[in-house]
Design an enzyme around this catalytic site. Structure first.
Site, PDB file in Angstrom:
ATOM      1  N   HIS A   1       9.615  68.178  13.296  1.00 53.54           N
ATOM      2  CA  HIS A   1      10.281  68.154  12.022  1.00 53.54           C
ATOM      3  C   HIS A   1      11.518  67.835  12.060  1.00 53.54           C
ATOM      4  O   HIS A   1      12.051  66.980  10.979  1.00 53.54           O
ATOM      5  CB  HIS A   1      10.082  69.561  11.513  1.00 53.54           C
ATOM      6  CG  HIS A   1       8.968  70.022  10.888  1.00 53.54           C
ATOM      7  ND1 HIS A   1       8.316  69.252  10.008  1.00 53.54           N
ATOM      8  CD2 HIS A   1       7.830  71.339  11.202  1.00 53.54           C
ATOM      9  CE1 HIS A   1       7.115  69.912   9.605  1.00 53.54           C
ATOM     10  NE2 HIS A   1       6.930  71.208  10.228  1.00 53.54           N
TER      11      HIS A   1
ATOM     12  N   GLU B   1       7.631  71.769  15.842  1.00 61.15           N
ATOM     13  CA  GLU B   1       8.870  71.955  15.207  1.00 61.15           C
ATOM     14  C   GLU B   1      10.042  71.139  15.711  1.00 61.15           C
ATOM     15  O   GLU B   1      10.791  70.664  14.660  1.00 61.15           O
ATOM     16  CB  GLU B   1       9.413  73.624  15.610  1.00 61.15           C
ATOM     17  CG  GLU B   1       8.387  74.623  15.436  1.00 61.15           C
ATOM     18  CD  GLU B   1       8.188  74.785  14.008  1.00 61.15           C
ATOM     19  OE1 GLU B   1       8.972  74.441  13.045  1.00 61.15           O
ATOM     20  OE2 GLU B   1       7.162  75.373  13.507  1.00 61.15           O
TER      21      GLU B   1
ATOM     22  N   GLU C   1       3.960  68.429   7.213  1.00 63.74           N
ATOM     23  CA  GLU C   1       3.293  69.247   8.365  1.00 63.74           C
ATOM     24  C   GLU C   1       2.227  68.433   9.168  1.00 63.74           C
ATOM     25  O   GLU C   1       2.200  68.472  10.353  1.00 63.74           O
ATOM     26  CB  GLU C   1       2.534  70.335   7.640  1.00 63.74           C
ATOM     27  CG  GLU C   1       3.455  71.237   6.822  1.00 63.74           C
ATOM     28  CD  GLU C   1       4.572  72.045   7.852  1.00 63.74           C
ATOM     29  OE1 GLU C   1       4.091  72.345   9.164  1.00 63.74           O
ATOM     30  OE2 GLU C   1       5.533  72.422   7.491  1.00 63.74           O
TER      31      GLU C   1
END
Length: 259
Positions: free
Chosen positions: A128, A125, A189
Site C-alpha cells: 500500500h 501493507e 486492495e
C-alpha cells in the site's frame, strides 16, 4: 467540472509494479507528514504491547519485507528507518503508513501459524505504501469534492430549483461512492495483494500460505456487505485472484530459498 477533468488529465502517475495509472493530486511529503503525526497520536492514545516474541516477529518480518520491496525497486526508506509498533488490541488488523510507519494489533497474531502468514499481511501493507495508495485515496477525495462543488455551482448558475438540486447532488454523492470511490478502493486492495506477494515471495516467504490465511481472515466477524458496497474485494474474488498469481510468485520464492 472542468477543474475535476483537468485534475484527472494532469495529476496521474503509474504504479511501477503493475503499470496501472493512478490519480495523484497530492505530494509524498505532505501525506507522509500527516501520516507520521497520526501515528504519533495513536501511540500516545493506545496501549503498546511489550510481548517479546510478538515484537521480535514483527521486527524480523517487517524489515525483511521492506528490504525485499527495495530490492524490487520500491522507493521506500531503508528498513532500519521504519517503525514497527505492536498495539495491544483485540482488533484483527494491521496497517502501514507513508513515512515508514507500521502498526499491527495483537488480535491478529492468533492467525499467524508462522512467519509466512505474517509476511502475507506485511507484504500487503507495505505494498500500500510503495504503490502510493495513501496519496491516491486523498487524491480521489479531492477530485470527488472538486467535481461535487463544480456540479453544485453549475446547478446554481443554471437556475435549477432547490429541491431538484438536492436530488441531483444526492444522486451524485451515491453515484460517486458506488461508482468511483469504492471500486478504486477494491482495486487498490487487490493491487496490494499482488505487489505484496511479490515482496514476500522474493523475501523467501511461501506465497502458498496466502490462500489459507485470507480464508481464516474471512472467517472472522459476522456477515459482510455485498462486494459492490465494500472497500475490499469479496472473499471468493480475492482467493481466485491470489491463486492466479501463483505462477508468477512461486518462482520468486523458489529462487529466494534456493529450491
Amino acid at each position: 467540472m472542468i477543474l475535476a477533468v483537468a485534475a484527472f488529465l494532469t495529476g496521474c502517475q503509474t504504479v511501477d509494479e503493475t503499470g496501472r495509472s493512478q490519480l495523484s493530486l497530492v505530494g509524498d511529503t505532505e501525506v507522509s507528514s500527516m501520516a507520521v503525526q497520526q501515528f504519533e497520536q495513536m501511540k500516545s492514545e493506545m496501549p503498546i504491547s511489550n510481548d517479546p516474541q510478538m515484537n521480535a516477529q514483527l521486527q524480523r518480518v517487517g524489515k525483511k519485507i521492506v528490504d525485499s520491496a527495495r530490492a524490487n525497486g520500491a522507493d521506500l526508506l531503508p528498513s532500519d528507518q521504519w517503525e514497527f509498533v505492536l498495539f495491544e488490541s483485540d482488533q484483527v488488523n494491521a496497517f502501514a503508513m507513508p513515512g515508514g510507519k507500521v502498526g499491527f494489533y495483537t488480535g491478529i497474531f492468533p492467525l499467524f501459524d508462522s512467519d509466512d502468514d505474517m509476511a502475507v499481511v506485511m507484504g500487503h501493507e507495505i505494498a500500500h505504501v510503495s504503490a502510493d495508495h495513501g496519496q491516491e485515496k486523498v487524491s480521489h477525495q479531492m477530485a470527488n469534492q472538486m467535481a461535487g462543488t463544480a456540479l453544485s455551482i453549475g446547478l446554481g448558475i443554471g437556475g435549477v430549483d432547490r429541491d431538484l438540486s438536492q436530488v441531483v447532488m444526492a444522486s451524485y454523492g451515491a453515484g460517486s461512492t458506488y461508482g468511483f470511490i469504492l471500486p478504486y478502493s477494491r482495486t487498490m486492495e487487490s493491487e496490494a495483494d499482488h505487489i505484496g506477494l511479490i515482496y514476500s515471495s522474493s523475501a523467501g516467504y511461501d506465497p502458498r500460505r496466502a490462500v489459507p490465511f485470507w480464508q481464516k481472515m474471512a472467517a472472522q466477524g459476522g456477515e459482510r456487505p455485498p462486494e459492490f458496497l465494500s472497500t475490499h474485494p469479496g472473499e471468493s474474488t480475492r482467493i481466485k485472484a491470489i491463486e492466479k498469481m501463483m505462477p508468477e510468485v512461486l518462482p520468486l520464492y523458489y529462487k529466494a530459498t534456493g529450491q
